[in-house]
Design an enzyme around this catalytic site. Structure first.
Site, PDB file in Angstrom:
ATOM      1  N   HIS B  42       0.705  -1.567   0.292  1.00  7.54           N
ATOM      2  CA  HIS B  42      -0.307  -0.130   0.056  1.00  7.54           C
ATOM      3  C   HIS B  42       0.977   1.012   0.107  1.00  7.54           C
ATOM      4  O   HIS B  42       0.685   1.794  -1.374  1.00  7.54           O
ATOM      5  CB  HIS B  42      -0.789   0.014   1.034  1.00  7.54           C
ATOM      6  CG  HIS B  42      -1.645   1.119   1.408  1.00  7.54           C
ATOM      7  ND1 HIS B  42      -3.244   0.690   0.648  1.00  7.54           N
ATOM      8  CD2 HIS B  42      -2.062   2.244   2.069  1.00  7.54           C
ATOM      9  CE1 HIS B  42      -3.653   2.049   1.016  1.00  7.54           C
ATOM     10  NE2 HIS B  42      -3.210   3.027   1.300  1.00  7.54           N
ATOM     11  N   LYS B  84      -7.456  12.349  -7.398  1.00  5.83           N
ATOM     12  CA  LYS B  84      -7.097  12.059  -6.870  1.00  5.83           C
ATOM     13  C   LYS B  84      -8.202  10.632  -6.325  1.00  5.83           C
ATOM     14  O   LYS B  84      -9.650  10.542  -6.206  1.00  5.83           O
ATOM     15  CB  LYS B  84      -6.131  11.406  -6.350  1.00  5.83           C
ATOM     16  CG  LYS B  84      -5.119  10.444  -5.449  1.00  5.83           C
ATOM     17  CD  LYS B  84      -4.612  10.519  -4.086  1.00  5.83           C
ATOM     18  CE  LYS B  84      -3.680   9.290  -4.120  1.00  5.83           C
ATOM     19  NZ  LYS B  84      -2.793   9.337  -3.173  1.00  5.83           N
ATOM     20  N   GLU B  86      -8.697   6.612  -4.702  1.00  6.27           N
ATOM     21  CA  GLU B  86      -8.361   5.779  -3.736  1.00  6.27           C
ATOM     22  C   GLU B  86      -9.283   4.478  -3.483  1.00  6.27           C
ATOM     23  O   GLU B  86     -10.214   4.975  -3.076  1.00  6.27           O
ATOM     24  CB  GLU B  86      -7.928   6.684  -2.049  1.00  6.27           C
ATOM     25  CG  GLU B  86      -6.184   5.448  -1.540  1.00  6.27           C
ATOM     26  CD  GLU B  86      -6.038   6.871  -0.620  1.00  6.27           C
ATOM     27  OE1 GLU B  86      -4.639   6.791  -1.026  1.00  6.27           O
ATOM     28  OE2 GLU B  86      -6.188   7.116   0.004  1.00  6.27           O
ATOM     29  N   HIS B  88     -10.851   1.509  -0.689  1.00  5.45           N
ATOM     30  CA  HIS B  88     -10.785   1.586   1.010  1.00  5.45           C
ATOM     31  C   HIS B  88     -11.375  -0.122   0.623  1.00  5.45           C
ATOM     32  O   HIS B  88     -12.298  -0.257   1.441  1.00  5.45           O
ATOM     33  CB  HIS B  88     -11.283   2.604   1.342  1.00  5.45           C
ATOM     34  CG  HIS B  88     -10.585   2.345   2.577  1.00  5.45           C
ATOM     35  ND1 HIS B  88     -10.863   3.274   4.091  1.00  5.45           N
ATOM     36  CD2 HIS B  88      -9.319   3.301   2.705  1.00  5.45           C
ATOM     37  CE1 HIS B  88     -10.543   3.623   4.480  1.00  5.45           C
ATOM     38  NE2 HIS B  88      -8.975   3.214   4.099  1.00  5.45           N
ATOM     39  N   ASN B  89     -10.968  -1.189   0.590  1.00  2.90           N
ATOM     40  CA  ASN B  89     -11.888  -2.216  -0.064  1.00  2.90           C
ATOM     41  C   ASN B  89     -11.675  -3.052   0.923  1.00  2.90           C
ATOM     42  O   ASN B  89     -12.745  -3.658   1.381  1.00  2.90           O
ATOM     43  CB  ASN B  89     -11.499  -3.144  -1.568  1.00  2.90           C
ATOM     44  CG  ASN B  89     -10.658  -2.239  -2.744  1.00  2.90           C
ATOM     45  OD1 ASN B  89     -11.768  -1.224  -2.822  1.00  2.90           O
ATOM     46  ND2 ASN B  89     -10.046  -2.608  -3.517  1.00  2.90           N
ATOM     47  N   GLU B 305      -4.335   4.535  12.859  1.00  2.00           N
ATOM     48  CA  GLU B 305      -4.825   5.835  11.477  1.00  2.00           C
ATOM     49  C   GLU B 305      -5.935   5.998  11.622  1.00  2.00           C
ATOM     50  O   GLU B 305      -7.181   6.505  11.087  1.00  2.00           O
ATOM     51  CB  GLU B 305      -4.838   4.284  10.191  1.00  2.00           C
ATOM     52  CG  GLU B 305      -3.619   3.661   9.972  1.00  2.00           C
ATOM     53  CD  GLU B 305      -4.100   2.844   8.983  1.00  2.00           C
ATOM     54  OE1 GLU B 305      -5.671   2.691   7.633  1.00  2.00           O
ATOM     55  OE2 GLU B 305      -2.382   2.721   8.016  1.00  2.00           O
ATOM     56  N   SER B 306      -5.924   7.029  13.180  1.00  2.00           N
ATOM     57  CA  SER B 306      -6.879   7.336  13.295  1.00  2.00           C
ATOM     58  C   SER B 306      -7.412   8.637  12.049  1.00  2.00           C
ATOM     59  O   SER B 306      -6.591   9.191  11.750  1.00  2.00           O
ATOM     60  CB  SER B 306      -7.067   8.285  14.640  1.00  2.00           C
ATOM     61  OG  SER B 306      -6.461   7.466  15.913  1.00  2.00           O
TER      62      SER B 306
END
Lengths: 226, 721
Positions: B42, B84, B86, B88-89, B305-306
């Site tokens: 990632h 962009k 992205e 989030h699968n 990853e808050s």
């Protein structure tokens, strides 16, 4: 004499810029943007409480914003018999302040609803003077809690005092239901008893410019100015 | 350090040895965490980098290509467009609502980090068959999550795609795209400007959510993992993001910050390392200063990853002013470190250096693999039997397939008109918004044809790019640039790796031909659950413009009596993949014939005709022809009480796919002008019929207009409820 107006911005308001443009373009007069922590309001003809998710709609839509510092001034403005318009979240805030009756609960289908809707005027007031009887207006809605509710007694008062300004209706060729969010008697907007405060769920500020799908939203400002 | 711990951190033992050798000492657990976060797919693109380098990323309008938070293109005057896409699968499969919501939040931060105000979002979402147990739950959760976040922050959702297909049964895809407007002289980059600059933390407090999110996103899934991994999904707060966005944009327009980096995947680790790497400097951060939601260890702070957090570099002298603005927006703010000249990343906690690493080993020495790949075998030619197929059944097959039905149920849950600049809402071939205060418009579309790409990854990818291209052209939008989201299964399988390599090659070919460089993107690998790989799904987000909003075409019928013309070249019945699949003629992927070669010059030629005719105001409405052929395009164009009457040699032709296919509506009085223009340009056309009132007629056969339109508009909701 030029028409003066103001838009209040709360943290989480997201239609404040749209409302400012709407007023600037249509009134051609002075337009102020007021931060919610201000304690004074310039003397204007119209104040708009814009749409959005003030304070994240946490607790209850409009509940926290109704306790903001500027609200005392907004209430004074209304008590002075000047115009106050709450759109979407602004309508929710007005019911939380108590300037308008009833409450806005979750849409019938429990889903956010963002689409064109059709409304017509019910009882005449200064906000809808320029709209003909039975004229169908196309104006977008975008809300999760737009389902107007009140008890029977209040509803009777609203009717007897002719406080219902707009109701949802079916548009020509449209696939949209007559009462899109399940509001009692398909109410889309109401005024206070003196009819200088209007709350409505549809967004007239998204339907006025030439490039918008409809220009029907102009009629509200045109009514006030005329 | 024990092997199990290393493997748990997603590193291979070989990778660990590289680090160990370079440092010539043992790693702290915090340092291991940093490599875990920075050396996964990632963050470091270790599998795809070699191939991504081949993509065209520059031309005369590119201001910023890949490598920053978002790409930026030039839109004349002082206007720039940042955009962009992205994915989030995995989070959206484990926890659909928060997974998709934070996907939107993350991509919006990428945009405003560049100093751009987001003006539109799009999405590309894919689910398994509706009959699969979890699909309804996932669909409801994902749509609710996307809507919740975007609606609250107040950015219009202007379009996207939504597909149902069995390969996504246990691995749905959620790709979110955002577009922003930036003044060219006010673009912000992640590169810090001066040594000694203060590193400030802006936004939500740090909590335990999302620890190891980035490495989770680079892992294969099994069904049992689901509950265990749920704590790795971040929780979003769009209200906080709205404040953060307004606060950051105000800071940037006041010239108070030097650079900015969003704390997205791999949180504070990734953003600080990127800063150091971009600026060729070092960073020192005291983790004790990080605002916390709950007591956390140094390791947890580094990997949290808050959501809704930013890292910025400011000049010491601006500290007070920055604080004042952020206080107004009620945003947490803390000076946590400074830019150093050491070219090292140093994190301190409890007066102890827990991390002290050269930037070089983390970024420049990150692994890059040249994985083995296979090229698909050549397909045999097969003639299919169309003799038993009836027109009525073909229409029913379309109207009972979710992929063809009107998707208002999805996009009515999104606010698409907030900001007051929306010109075309979802449900049209491309979404269009106006650049505030100008006459310029931006159009965007997200597309992918996974079936085509599985059949032939190279040609299939060309078709995918061409589809986005046509979607823009149909609205008279001039295509400008691309963002891509490469969703694939495990690249350790050489067949999958082959799909990845060849589709990137196809993307390159088409992007070069259309002069639409790739300016940003994202790679999502290991999309497989229980060893079922997804179809290759490299999604394209294409952005284009028109300098005059009055020249935009509608996709909806305008007037009864107008003529319907077809441009382009039909694919033969035997080579029309969606026709074969959706009309239940071919079932197994092995059965399909190879794709016809897509002539990109031909695409351009026809596209130019559409653009020119649009400028001449000869086109009343236009739609591209894609899955479901002319028939499906006509259904999408239906408006008010208008229907269509068409005549074609063979009704099956109405359902075939096209190269450079467009349906155009023209007035009878313009017919001569249009057809002689097309003839002069050497563009074939087919006059197939006209717009009629409340009717659908094919080769003189009348169909129930109200029944068909009712099914088309309302059955999606019935099927998914």
């Amino acid at each position: 004499m030029s028409f003066k107006s103001a838009v209040i911005t709360f943290p989480g308001s997201n239609c404040d810029r749209d409302a400012l443009c709407y007023l600037k373009d249509l009134t051609k007069g002075e337009v102020h943007n007021i931060w919610h922590e201000e304690t004074s309001l310039p003397k204007v003809d119209l104040v708009i409480l814009p749409g959005g998710f003030s304070f994240g709609d946490y607790l209850r839509s409009g509940a926290m914003a109704s306790k903001s510092k500027i609200i005392d001034e907004v209430v004074k403005h209304a008590n002075d018999n000047r115009y106050l318009l709450g759109i979407c979240n602004g309508f929710q805030i007005l019911t939380e302040i108590g300037l308008l009756e009833g409450a806005l609960i979750r849409n019938k289908k429990l889903k956010f609803l963002g689409k064109n809707c059709f409304i017509k005027k019910k009882f005449k007031n200064n906000f809808n003077l320029s709209i003909k009887d039975n004229q169908i207006l196309q104006i977008p809605v975008a809300h999760n809690e737009g389902n107007f509710y009140c008890d029977t007694e209040t509803l009777n008062l609203l009717k007897n005092n002719e406080q219902i300004a707009f109701e949802y209706c079916k548009g020509e060729f449209s696939n949209t239901e007559e009462n899109i969010n399940g509001s009692i008697e398909a109410i889309a907007g109401i005024t206070n008893k003196k009819k200088n405060v209007l709350g409505m769920m549809p967004h007239p500020e998204r339907a006025y410019s030439d490039f918008h799908q409809s220009q029907d939203g102009r009629l509200i400002i045109e009514s006030l100015i005329s | 350090m024990n092997e199990e711990l290393i493997l748990q951190h997603g590193l291979t033992l070989d990778e660990f040895q590289v680090i160990r050798k370079y440092l010539n000492r043992d790693l702290s657990i915090e340092e291991l965490g940093i490599f875990s976060a920075m050396w996964n797919e990632h963050c470091c693109y270790k599998t795809s980098k070699k191939w991504l380098k081949k993509l065209p990323t520059d031309n005369e309008i590119v201001i910023q290509g890949p490598g920053e938070n978002a790409g930026v293109i030039d839109l004349q005057d002082n206007d720039g467009i940042a955009f962009k896409i992205e994915s989030h699968n995995h989070p959206s499969y484990i926890e659909p609502f928060n997974g998709s919501a934070t996907g939107v939040g993350g991509i919006l931060r990428d945009i405003f980090t560049m100093g751009a105000r987001p003006i539109a979002t799009l999405d590309s979402i894919r689910f398994g068959l509706i009959e699969t147990e979890k699909t309804k739950y996932l669909l409801n959760g994902v749509v609710h999550g996307i809507g919740h976040y975007g609606n609250c922050i107040g950015i219009p959702n202007i379009g996207g795609e939504c597909e149902f297909e069995s390969t996504y049964d246990f691995n749905n895809l959620v790709n979110a795209m955002a577009v922003g407007h930036v003044q060219k002289d006010k673009i912000f980059y992640s590169k810090p400007k001066s040594i000694g600059g203060l590193i400030v933390y802006i936004g939500s407090k740090t909590g335990k959510d999302g620890i190891h999110g980035a490495s989770m996103a680079s892992d294969v899934f099994s069904e049992e993992d689901e509950d265990e991994k749920r704590p790795s999904v971040q929780v979003g707060d769009p209200f906080m993001e709205k404040l953060l966005m307004e606060g950051c944009l105000e800071l940037m327009s006041s010239g108070l910050i030097e650079s900015m980096q969003d704390m997205g995947a791999a949180g504070i680790t990734s953003s600080s390392v990127e800063m150091a790497s971009k600026g060729n400097v070092g960073v020192y951060i005291n983790l004790d200063k990080v605002p916390l939601r709950q007591p956390l260890s140094a390791y947890e702070i580094l990997l949290s990853e808050s959501q809704e957090r930013m890292l910025a570099v400011i000049d010491k002298k601006n500290n007070h002013k920055v604080k004042e603005i952020l206080q107004k927006w009620q945003i947490d703010y803390e000076v946590i470190g400074e830019i150093t000249d050491t070219k090292r990343v140093v994190f301190e906690s409890n007066n102890k250096k827990v991390v002290d690493l050269p930037v070089e080993i983390i970024v420049d020495d990150a692994p890059e693999y040249d994985r083995e790949f296979y090229i698909p075998r050549k397909r045999k030619n097969k003639d299919f039997d169309f003799s038993k197929i009836k027109l009525e059944d073909m229409i029913i097959n379309l109207l009972t397939n979710l992929n063809y039905l009107d998707k208002s149920w999805v996009f009515d849950q999104y606010d698409s008109t907030v900001m007051g600049d929306t010109i075309r809402e979802p449900g049209q071939s491309s979404g269009i918004v106006k650049i505030h205060g100008t006459q310029k418009v931006i159009g965007a579309s997200t597309d992918c044809n996974p079936l085509y790409i599985r059949i032939n990854p190279y040609e299939g990818m060309k078709y995918t790019v061409a589809e986005s291209y046509r979607n823009l052209i149909a609205c008279n939008i001039n295509p400008l640039a691309i963002t891509n989201n490469l969703n694939f299964a495990s690249p350790l399988d050489p067949n999958i790796m082959g799909e990845l390599v060849l589709s990137i090659h196809g993307l390159k070919t088409a992007a070069v031909k259309f002069n639409t460089p790739i300016v940003s993107g994202n790679v999502s690998l290991y999309n497989q659950t229980n060893e079922i790989p997804i179809k290759p799904t490299p999604v394209i987000g294409m952005v284009g413009s028109n300098m005059d909003l009055n020249k935009i075409n509608t996709n909806k019928f305008c007037e009864i009596g107008n003529k319907i013309l077809i441009l382009g070249k039909q694919l033969t019945k035997n080579c029309s993949p969606y026709l074969l699949q959706d009309q239940k003629i071919a079932f197994n992927i092995c059965e399909f014939n190879d794709l016809e070669v897509l002539d990109l010059d031909f695409e351009k030629k026809i596209a130019n005709c559409v653009l020119e005719l649009s400028d001449l105001k000869c086109i009343m409405s236009c739609n591209d022809i894609s899955r479901g052929g002319i028939f499906s395009a006509l259904l999408k164009m239906q408006y008010k009480d208008m229907g269509f009457r068409v005549k074609v040699p063979d009704p099956i032709d109405l359902f075939c796919e096209y190269k450079a296919g467009y349906v155009i509506e023209i007035r009878s009085k313009d017919f001569e002008e249009v057809t002689s223009f097309l003839t002069k340009k050497g563009a074939e056309y087919l006059e197939i019929g006209e717009i009629i009132k409340e009717g659908i007629e094919i080769n003189s056969k009348k169909f129930d207009y109200f029944d068909i339109m009712n099914k088309y508009r309302n059955d999606f909701e019935k099927i998914i409820s």
